[in-house]
Design an enzyme around this catalytic site. Structure first.
Site, PDB file in Angstrom:
ATOM      1  N   GLY A  64       0.835  -1.196   0.000  1.00  0.00           N
ATOM      2  CA  GLY A  64       0.000   0.000   0.000  1.00  0.00           C
ATOM      3  C   GLY A  64       0.867   1.241   0.000  1.00  0.00           C
ATOM      4  CD  GLN A 123       3.607   5.805   2.495  1.00  0.00           C
ATOM      5  OE1 GLN A 123       2.616   5.290   2.014  1.00  0.00           O
ATOM      6  NE2 GLN A 123       4.602   5.089   3.001  1.00  0.00           N
ATOM      7  CB  CYS A 183       5.443   2.132   7.222  1.00  0.00           C
ATOM      8  SG  CYS A 183       5.003   3.661   6.386  1.00  0.00           S
ATOM      9  CG  LEU A 184       6.759   0.920   1.066  1.00  0.00           C
ATOM     10  CD1 LEU A 184       6.177   1.262  -0.302  1.00  0.00           C
ATOM     11  CD2 LEU A 184       7.876  -0.108   0.925  1.00  0.00           C
ATOM     12  CG  HIS A 187      -0.448   1.612   7.444  1.00  0.00           C
ATOM     13  ND1 HIS A 187       0.504   1.094   8.298  1.00  0.00           N
ATOM     14  CD2 HIS A 187       0.240   2.359   6.537  1.00  0.00           C
ATOM     15  CE1 HIS A 187       1.709   1.522   7.926  1.00  0.00           C
ATOM     16  NE2 HIS A 187       1.577   2.286   6.849  1.00  0.00           N
ATOM     17  CD  GLU A 188      -1.105   2.669   2.880  1.00  0.00           C
ATOM     18  OE1 GLU A 188      -0.562   3.786   2.801  1.00  0.00           O
ATOM     19  OE2 GLU A 188      -0.454   1.620   3.040  1.00  0.00           O
ATOM     20  CG  HIS A 195       0.888   7.012   5.357  1.00  0.00           C
ATOM     21  ND1 HIS A 195       2.075   7.391   5.924  1.00  0.00           N
ATOM     22  CD2 HIS A 195       0.987   5.663   5.174  1.00  0.00           C
ATOM     23  CE1 HIS A 195       2.852   6.325   6.076  1.00  0.00           C
ATOM     24  NE2 HIS A 195       2.214   5.258   5.638  1.00  0.00           N
TER      25      HIS A 195
HETATM   26 NI    NI Z   1       2.878   3.282   5.607  1.00  0.00          NI
END
Ligand code: NI
Length: 166
Positions: free
Chosen positions: A46, A51, A93-94, A135-136, A139
């Site tokens: 995701g 991000q 998380c990226l 989670h997204e 962000h």
């Molecule tokens: Ni993330």
């Protein structure tokens, strides 16, 4: 298509709150294509626009094993249907490479979003999809998974991240 640079914690741009998408135009299509390419390139499941330093309410996801089921959520929102029903899951998380933390979130949610043409959808996701959706959206609100852990641990992750940049 182009791969975009992913911001990493503690970059302050990850704390910006994203604005709603109002124009469902060609530039939106291009952003989602680039976000999907970036997510696949990093082996993520995701990615939120925040991000990649685009502060609009756009999320892409692919939870399939074969990585052939891209999903695009424009202006995603959710409401908790049962705040006593919780689900714990180890999240990564990226934007926080190398960190995995067990996070507890509501399990029963109602999700709302629009597609790339502005059409409205709603659903009641479960399990990993419910986790990923929340989670997204975090962000897009400038919130990160490190906000769920102890300040001491968060500080340790911050120091380590800053050291690896220098
Ligand atoms: Ni993330």
């Amino acid at each position: 298509m182009a791969r975009l640079k992913i911001l990493t914690f503690p970059d302050p741009r990850l704390r910006r709150v994203a604005s709603p998408v109002k124009e469902f135009d060609k530039s939106l299509i291009k952003i989602t294509e680039n976000m999907l390419e970036t997510m696949y390139g990093e082996n993520g499941i995701g990615l939120a626009a925040t991000q990649v330093d685009i502060h609009k309410r756009i999320v892409v996801m692919d939870l399939s094993e074969e990585k052939n089921n891209p999903k695009i959520f424009i202006n995603p929102e959710f409401k908790v249907l049962d705040d006593k029903s919780l689900f714990s899951c180890e999240e990564g998380c990226l934007s926080i490479p190398g960190v995995r933390e067990e996070i507890t979130r509501p399990d029963k949610i109602k999700a709302y979003w629009q597609d790339i043409d502005g059409k409205n959808y709603e659903d009641e996701p479960e399990g990993l999809l419910a986790v990923c959706f929340q989670h997204e959206i975090d962000h897009l609100e400038g919130k990160l998974l490190v906000d769920y852990i102890s300040p001491l641990k968060r500080d340790r992750i911050r120091k380590k991240a800053l050291k690896s940049v220098i």
